[in-house]
Enzyme design. Sequence first.
Site, short mmCIF file in Angstrom:
data_model
loop_
_atom_site.label_atom_id
_atom_site.label_comp_id
_atom_site.label_asym_id
_atom_site.label_seq_id
_atom_site.Cartn_x
_atom_site.Cartn_y
_atom_site.Cartn_z
N GLY A 60 0.90 -1.81 0.48
CA GLY A 60 -0.45 -0.02 -0.13
C GLY A 60 0.64 1.01 0.10
O GLY A 60 2.16 1.45 0.48
N GLN A 65 2.00 10.39 1.26
CA GLN A 65 3.27 9.76 0.84
C GLN A 65 4.17 10.49 -0.02
O GLN A 65 5.53 9.93 0.36
CB GLN A 65 3.78 8.20 1.17
CG GLN A 65 3.27 7.72 2.68
CD GLN A 65 3.64 6.13 2.77
OE1 GLN A 65 2.12 5.69 2.15
NE2 GLN A 65 4.06 5.87 2.88
N CYS A 110 6.83 0.96 7.17
CA CYS A 110 6.37 1.39 5.81
C CYS A 110 6.85 2.11 5.16
O CYS A 110 8.24 2.40 5.56
CB CYS A 110 5.46 2.83 6.83
SG CYS A 110 4.84 4.43 6.57
N LEU A 111 6.62 2.91 3.99
CA LEU A 111 7.38 3.36 2.91
C LEU A 111 8.00 4.43 3.27
O LEU A 111 9.41 5.31 2.59
CB LEU A 111 6.92 3.27 1.45
CG LEU A 111 6.40 2.17 1.22
CD1 LEU A 111 5.38 2.78 -0.40
CD2 LEU A 111 7.15 0.87 0.15
N HIS A 153 -3.84 1.24 7.42
CA HIS A 153 -2.52 1.44 7.50
C HIS A 153 -2.85 2.98 7.10
O HIS A 153 -2.37 3.81 6.72
CB HIS A 153 -1.39 0.42 7.50
CG HIS A 153 -0.41 1.37 6.79
ND1 HIS A 153 0.88 0.85 8.12
CD2 HIS A 153 0.44 1.82 5.97
CE1 HIS A 153 2.33 2.14 8.00
NE2 HIS A 153 1.68 2.35 6.76
N GLU A 154 -3.26 2.98 5.64
CA GLU A 154 -3.04 3.60 5.13
C GLU A 154 -4.06 4.81 4.68
O GLU A 154 -4.06 6.08 4.83
CB GLU A 154 -3.72 2.92 3.27
CG GLU A 154 -2.69 1.76 2.30
CD GLU A 154 -0.85 2.05 2.57
OE1 GLU A 154 -0.99 3.63 2.89
OE2 GLU A 154 -0.44 1.02 3.03
N HIS A 157 -2.71 7.07 7.28
CA HIS A 157 -1.78 8.02 6.37
C HIS A 157 -2.46 9.88 6.10
O HIS A 157 -2.24 10.85 5.99
CB HIS A 157 -1.40 7.91 5.59
CG HIS A 157 0.32 6.83 5.38
ND1 HIS A 157 1.62 7.56 6.21
CD2 HIS A 157 1.02 5.40 5.74
CE1 HIS A 157 2.02 6.48 6.43
NE2 HIS A 157 1.20 5.35 5.46
C1 4LI Z 1 8.74 -8.24 -1.75
C2 4LI Z 1 8.09 -8.72 -2.46
C3 4LI Z 1 8.20 -9.01 7.80
C4 4LI Z 1 8.49 -7.74 8.62
C5 4LI Z 1 6.59 -9.36 7.91
C6 4LI Z 1 8.21 -8.13 -0.68
C7 4LI Z 1 5.54 -8.68 -2.27
C8 4LI Z 1 7.63 -7.01 8.36
C9 4LI Z 1 5.75 -8.70 7.70
C10 4LI Z 1 6.66 -8.05 -0.14
C11 4LI Z 1 6.62 -7.56 7.75
C12 4LI Z 1 5.76 -8.33 -1.18
C13 4LI Z 1 5.04 -5.85 4.32
C14 4LI Z 1 3.62 -4.13 5.81
C15 4LI Z 1 5.49 -6.15 7.02
C16 4LI Z 1 7.90 -5.47 8.68
C17 4LI Z 1 3.50 -2.36 3.70
C18 4LI Z 1 6.12 -8.05 2.07
C19 4LI Z 1 5.52 -6.32 0.71
C20 4LI Z 1 5.70 -7.59 3.38
C21 4LI Z 1 4.44 -5.63 2.29
C22 4LI Z 1 1.17 -1.33 5.19
C23 4LI Z 1 1.99 -2.55 7.07
C24 4LI Z 1 2.31 -2.43 4.29
C25 4LI Z 1 4.21 -8.87 7.48
C26 4LI Z 1 8.98 -4.32 10.68
C27 4LI Z 1 5.09 -0.72 3.44
N1 4LI Z 1 3.74 -5.15 4.68
N2 4LI Z 1 5.50 -6.47 5.91
N3 4LI Z 1 4.30 -4.22 7.05
N4 4LI Z 1 5.78 -7.42 1.10
N5 4LI Z 1 5.21 -6.20 3.51
N6 4LI Z 1 2.24 -3.26 5.94
N7 4LI Z 1 5.56 -6.35 7.81
N8 4LI Z 1 8.24 -5.27 10.65
N9 4LI Z 1 4.16 -1.58 4.46
O1 4LI Z 1 7.90 -4.81 8.28
O2 4LI Z 1 2.92 -1.73 2.68
S1 4LI Z 1 0.67 -2.10 6.13
CL1 4LI Z 1 4.23 -7.89 -1.60
NI NI Z 2 2.83 3.49 5.49
#
Ligand code: 4LI
Ligand code: NI
Length: 188
Positions: A60, A65, A110-111, A153-154, A157
């Site tokens: 997301g 952002q 979060c990005l 989460h989004e 934001h």
């Molecule tokens: C590569 C290709 C481990 C650590 C596991 C990666 C395709 C964390 C999880 C992804 C964690 C994809 C994600 C979010 C977390 C961590 C978001 C990887 C992308 C897992 C998405 C919005 C929170 C969303 C599950 C600190 C940028 N995304 N992991 N949290 N994936 N991804 N969030 N947590 N620990 N964030 O980050 O997009 S809600 Cl799909």
């Molecule tokens: Ni975020």
Amino acid sequence: MIRMKDIIREGHPTLRERAEEVKFPLSEEDRKLGEDLLEYVVNSQDDELAEKYDLRPGVGIAAPQVNQAKRIFALHFDNSTGENLSLVVFNPKIVSHSVEKTYLAAGEGCLSVDRAVPGYVPRYARITIKALNFDGEEIKMRLKGLPAIAFQHELDHLNGVMFFDHIDSKNPFAEIENAIPIERDSAE
Ligand code: 4LI
Ligand code: NI
């Protein structure tokens, strides 16, 4: 195309604002922004494109952002086993939610946050949402699991809220009452 250099980081005041509602019919600018946000999450999940353009993977991303205080975000889930979900939402809202909560056992990323913030982020396990699509038509759907977490989460934001605001600062891993954890691999 949105790159990491276009994404603002924690400390930037836009991330703490309440974003503005979007007006319809969509302006060309708002339409393009919606398309660009979706393109980012799609490309960021493609290993080759992510490497080539140095994109951090995400499911997301919200308009604030990229320093646009507008009520727009994109979500993209490409689950080989589960459901596929790809959408851009305008003026989204949660119309109802479960009592039951959930959280990512591995925490949230979060990005706009360049550090790991440890701890559980409580979210509603199931939500019913309403939003407008590109054509200004109402979308209504039910979400659960990671899509429900990412939607919340989004949406945060758009209201100037960061995921770590929800973490119990005294005890980041305190048990969340009435919550079912989502384990790390289910984020795919
Ligand atoms: C590569 C290709 C481990 C650590 C596991 C990666 C395709 C964390 C999880 C992804 C964690 C994809 C994600 C979010 C977390 C961590 C978001 C990887 C992308 C897992 C998405 C919005 C929170 C969303 C599950 C600190 C940028 N995304 N992991 N949290 N994936 N991804 N969030 N947590 N620990 N964030 O980050 O997009 S809600 Cl799909
Ligand atoms: Ni975020």
